[in-house]
Design an enzyme around this catalytic site. Structure first.
Site, PDB file in Angstrom:
ATOM      1  N   GLY A  26       0.784  -1.239   0.000  1.00 47.78           N
ATOM      2  CA  GLY A  26       0.000   0.000   0.000  1.00 47.78           C
ATOM      3  C   GLY A  26       0.809   1.278   0.000  1.00 47.78           C
ATOM      4  O   GLY A  26       0.314   2.331   0.417  1.00 47.78           O
ATOM      5  N   SER A  27       2.052   1.236  -0.512  1.00 51.83           N
ATOM      6  CA  SER A  27       2.842   2.476  -0.478  1.00 51.83           C
ATOM      7  C   SER A  27       2.283   3.526  -1.435  1.00 51.83           C
ATOM      8  O   SER A  27       2.369   4.731  -1.150  1.00 51.83           O
ATOM      9  CB  SER A  27       4.317   2.192  -0.778  1.00 51.83           C
ATOM     10  OG  SER A  27       4.498   1.796  -2.118  1.00 51.83           O
ATOM     11  N   ARG A  79     -16.337 -14.215  -9.401  1.00 49.35           N
ATOM     12  CA  ARG A  79     -15.762 -12.868  -9.525  1.00 49.35           C
ATOM     13  C   ARG A  79     -16.862 -11.819  -9.478  1.00 49.35           C
ATOM     14  O   ARG A  79     -16.703 -10.752  -8.898  1.00 49.35           O
ATOM     15  CB  ARG A  79     -15.051 -12.737 -10.875  1.00 49.35           C
ATOM     16  CG  ARG A  79     -13.649 -13.231 -10.856  1.00 49.35           C
ATOM     17  CD  ARG A  79     -12.989 -12.991 -12.213  1.00 49.35           C
ATOM     18  NE  ARG A  79     -11.790 -13.770 -12.312  1.00 49.35           N
ATOM     19  CZ  ARG A  79     -10.603 -13.374 -11.841  1.00 49.35           C
ATOM     20  NH1 ARG A  79     -10.459 -12.202 -11.283  1.00 49.35           N
ATOM     21  NH2 ARG A  79      -9.546 -14.153 -11.944  1.00 49.35           N
ATOM     22  N   MET A 104      -4.308  -6.804  -6.798  1.00 46.30           N
ATOM     23  CA  MET A 104      -3.834  -7.944  -7.591  1.00 46.30           C
ATOM     24  C   MET A 104      -4.943  -8.860  -8.109  1.00 46.30           C
ATOM     25  O   MET A 104      -4.712 -10.050  -8.318  1.00 46.30           O
ATOM     26  CB  MET A 104      -2.819  -8.753  -6.764  1.00 46.30           C
ATOM     27  CG  MET A 104      -1.596  -7.967  -6.343  1.00 46.30           C
ATOM     28  SD  MET A 104      -0.730  -7.199  -7.723  1.00 46.30           S
ATOM     29  CE  MET A 104       0.084  -8.636  -8.412  1.00 46.30           C
ATOM     30  N   HIS A 123       0.829   1.201 -13.084  1.00 49.05           N
ATOM     31  CA  HIS A 123       1.523  -0.004 -13.530  1.00 49.05           C
ATOM     32  C   HIS A 123       3.025   0.286 -13.591  1.00 49.05           C
ATOM     33  O   HIS A 123       3.432   1.327 -14.125  1.00 49.05           O
ATOM     34  CB  HIS A 123       1.000  -0.411 -14.921  1.00 49.05           C
ATOM     35  CG  HIS A 123       1.643  -1.658 -15.424  1.00 49.05           C
ATOM     36  ND1 HIS A 123       1.317  -2.919 -14.946  1.00 49.05           N
ATOM     37  CD2 HIS A 123       2.627  -1.852 -16.339  1.00 49.05           C
ATOM     38  CE1 HIS A 123       2.059  -3.822 -15.552  1.00 49.05           C
ATOM     39  NE2 HIS A 123       2.857  -3.200 -16.409  1.00 49.05           N
TER      40      HIS A 123
HETATM   41  C1  GRF Z   1       3.442  -0.965  -7.482  1.00 52.57           C
HETATM   42  O1  GRF Z   1       4.674  -1.180  -8.091  1.00 52.57           O
HETATM   43  C2  GRF Z   1       2.386  -0.696  -8.521  1.00 52.57           C
HETATM   44  O2  GRF Z   1       2.865  -0.042  -9.648  1.00 52.57           O
HETATM   45  C3  GRF Z   1       1.934  -2.082  -8.896  1.00 52.57           C
HETATM   46  O3  GRF Z   1       1.981  -2.824  -7.714  1.00 52.57           O
HETATM   47  C4  GRF Z   1       2.916  -2.234  -6.804  1.00 52.57           C
HETATM   48  C5  GRF Z   1       2.157  -1.942  -5.552  1.00 52.57           C
HETATM   49  O4  GRF Z   1       2.975  -1.433  -4.530  1.00 52.57           O
HETATM   50  N1  GRF Z   1       0.637  -2.050  -9.526  1.00 52.57           N
HETATM   51  P1  GRF Z   1       2.312  -0.753  -3.282  1.00 52.57           P
HETATM   52  O5  GRF Z   1       1.352  -1.776  -2.680  1.00 52.57           O
HETATM   53  O6  GRF Z   1       1.597   0.476  -3.735  1.00 52.57           O
HETATM   54  O7  GRF Z   1       3.448  -0.455  -2.330  1.00 52.57           O
END
Ligand code: GRF
Length: 211
Positions: A26-27, A79, A104, A123
């Protein structure tokens, strides 16, 4: 004079309610939340939803008084049922724009259509290069001179929606997938808030308000 009165300026410029979907660390969500704390920010994060109870980002959201909700995909038999609950939760929080941030699960065409034009993703590659997973490894293997990240509208094809913004980083001698990922991630944390701000500034302008 007839017709409805002109809404007050403060009403017109209310921040756009944003919901964020995560699956893990979640960064990016954190970067979006921090940017939304600026005075007169164009958007407000009104809920964070994770499809896993152990998604680390949930703790950050809860600590910042943002409703942090788990919608566990494993609890649904399809889904469609999972996504119906996602949509229900987003709507219950008044969400107008949905930001995917390390979420994801591939979303069905039905969900994408429902949120069309209001659903964005980040992405970790310079799309259209390296759609899908393991982008940093693949960029290194391909001998690319540069790499980066893309914020895009979500469409029915995975990682295929219209590009909103990109940030580039050099690939350096000796880079590993980890060093490259860290360089890209730092850019993600600036790019995503900037793109979301652009979208929400346009959405809350008086011309696009439905009053
Ligand atoms: C990031 O690299 C984003 O681009 C990709 O998944 C990763 C998620 O990282 N879709 P975070 O959970 O936001 O730290």
């Amino acid at each position: 004079m007839t017709g409805s009165p002109t809404p007050r300026r403060s009403t017109l410029l209310a921040p756009v309610p944003v919901g964020i979907l995560i699956s893990g660390r979640g960064s990016n969500m954190e970067a979006l939340v921090r940017a939304a704390q600026a005075p007169n920010a164009s958007y407000k994060v009104v809920c964070v939803i994770a499809n896993r109870a152990d998604a680390k980002g949930l703790q950050f959201a809860a600590a910042h008084d943002i409703p942090a909700v788990v919608v566990n995909h494993k609890a649904f038999d399809s889904r469609e049922h999972f996504e119906a609950e996602l949509s229900q939760t987003l709507m219950a929080h008044g969400v107008r724009v949905v930001a995917l941030a390390g979420f994801m699960r591939v979303l069905t065409a039905g969900f994408v259509r429902q949120w069309q034009g209001r659903l964005v993703n980040i992405h970790p590659s310079l799309l259209p290069k390296f759609k899908g997973l393991h982008t940093h490894e693949r960029a290194l293997e391909a001998g690319e001179p540069e790499h980066g990240c893309t914020v895009h509208w979500v469409s029915e094809g995975v990682d295929e929606g219209e590009i909103i913004g990109q940030a580039r980083v050099p690939i350096k001698a000796g880079d590993t997938p980890e060093t490259l990922a860290a360089r890209v991630l730092a850019e993600e944390h600036t790019l995503y808030p900037a793109c979301l701000d652009k979208i929400c500034t346009a959405l809350r302008s008086p011309q696009t308000q439905s009053t």
